[in-house]
Design an enzyme around this catalytic site. Structure first.
Site, short mmCIF file in Angstrom:
data_model
loop_
_atom_site.label_atom_id
_atom_site.label_comp_id
_atom_site.label_asym_id
_atom_site.label_seq_id
_atom_site.Cartn_x
_atom_site.Cartn_y
_atom_site.Cartn_z
N HIS A 103 0.98 -1.23 -0.10
CA HIS A 103 0.19 0.49 0.42
C HIS A 103 0.96 1.12 -0.27
O HIS A 103 1.24 1.15 0.67
CB HIS A 103 -1.00 0.28 1.11
CG HIS A 103 -1.70 1.36 1.02
ND1 HIS A 103 -2.69 0.85 0.49
CD2 HIS A 103 -2.29 2.08 1.90
CE1 HIS A 103 -3.79 1.98 1.07
NE2 HIS A 103 -3.26 3.08 1.91
N ASP A 144 -6.91 -3.10 3.40
CA ASP A 144 -5.63 -2.73 4.18
C ASP A 144 -5.73 -2.77 5.73
O ASP A 144 -5.13 -2.24 6.11
CB ASP A 144 -5.70 -1.65 3.96
CG ASP A 144 -5.42 -0.99 1.81
OD1 ASP A 144 -4.64 -1.37 1.90
OD2 ASP A 144 -5.85 0.90 1.87
#
Length: 194
Positions: A103, A144
């Protein structure tokens, strides 16, 4: 030789960094590239590198056939390298603890649905953050939210535009992602028989 499967939706620069790293290291090979975009640059990389690839849509990704195709590759790690869809729970259940993602921000901040690419960098700059970076983490059923494996940081300059910050973050991705994968394969005791 460890087996890696890469999921990617875009140009594939992280996939290329991983492929190149393990060509030199010799300890792993990319067995399959999966993309949800038929014209994605990552598929051109797959063709040039003679790596089998699979193009999926939302239905195929949910079917048991994808689990069978992934199982055939005997993956030590399934790597999300700019794959923009949520991984179905059926795939997460079939491959527990071996799916990882990168990410382009320091999680838990600036993650979640819709937080990808330029959206992330724009949000970081708009918030006045002094640093950003990357997070490599395990994948679970939430965007995430899996356990963090490693983070790397870079400065956010007062004059930064989103593309400038993105370029700095991408350099971190290309350096750290292959090395984190190598660490997981070699140091953390991943085995071919899981």
């Amino acid at each position: 030789m460890h087996s890696l499967v890469i999921f990617a939706s875009g140009a594939g620069t992280n996939a290329k960094a991983i492929i190149d790293y393990f060509k030199k290291a010799g300890s792993a090979r990319v067995s399959l590239i999966v993309s949800n975009v038929a014209e994605a640059g990552v598929l051109e990389i797959a063709r040039k590198e003679e790596i089998p690839y699979l193009i999926v849509d939302r239905n195929t990704l949910r079917e048991t056939l994808i689990v069978e195709q992934l199982t055939d590759c005997k993956p030590d790690l399934i790597i999300l390298a700019g794959f923009l869809w949520k991984i179905p729970e059926s795939v997460i259940r079939a491959f527990p603890g071996i799916i990882i993602n990168i990410h382009p921000a320091l999680l838990p901040g600036y993650g979640g649905k819709g937080m990808y690419g330029q959206h992330v960098h724009e949000a970081v700059i708009a918030a006045g953050e002094k640093e950003s970076g990357i997070t490599i983490h395990y994948v679970n059923e939430h965007y995430d939210a899996g356990d963090i494996i490693v983070q790397a940081r870079c400065a956010v300059r007062d004059s930064d535009t989103a593309p400038e910050l993105a370029a700095r973050v991408l350099r971190l991705e290309h350096f750290f992602f292959p090395r984190a994968i190598a660490y997981l394969l070699q140091e953390a005791g991943f085995r071919k028989d899981h």
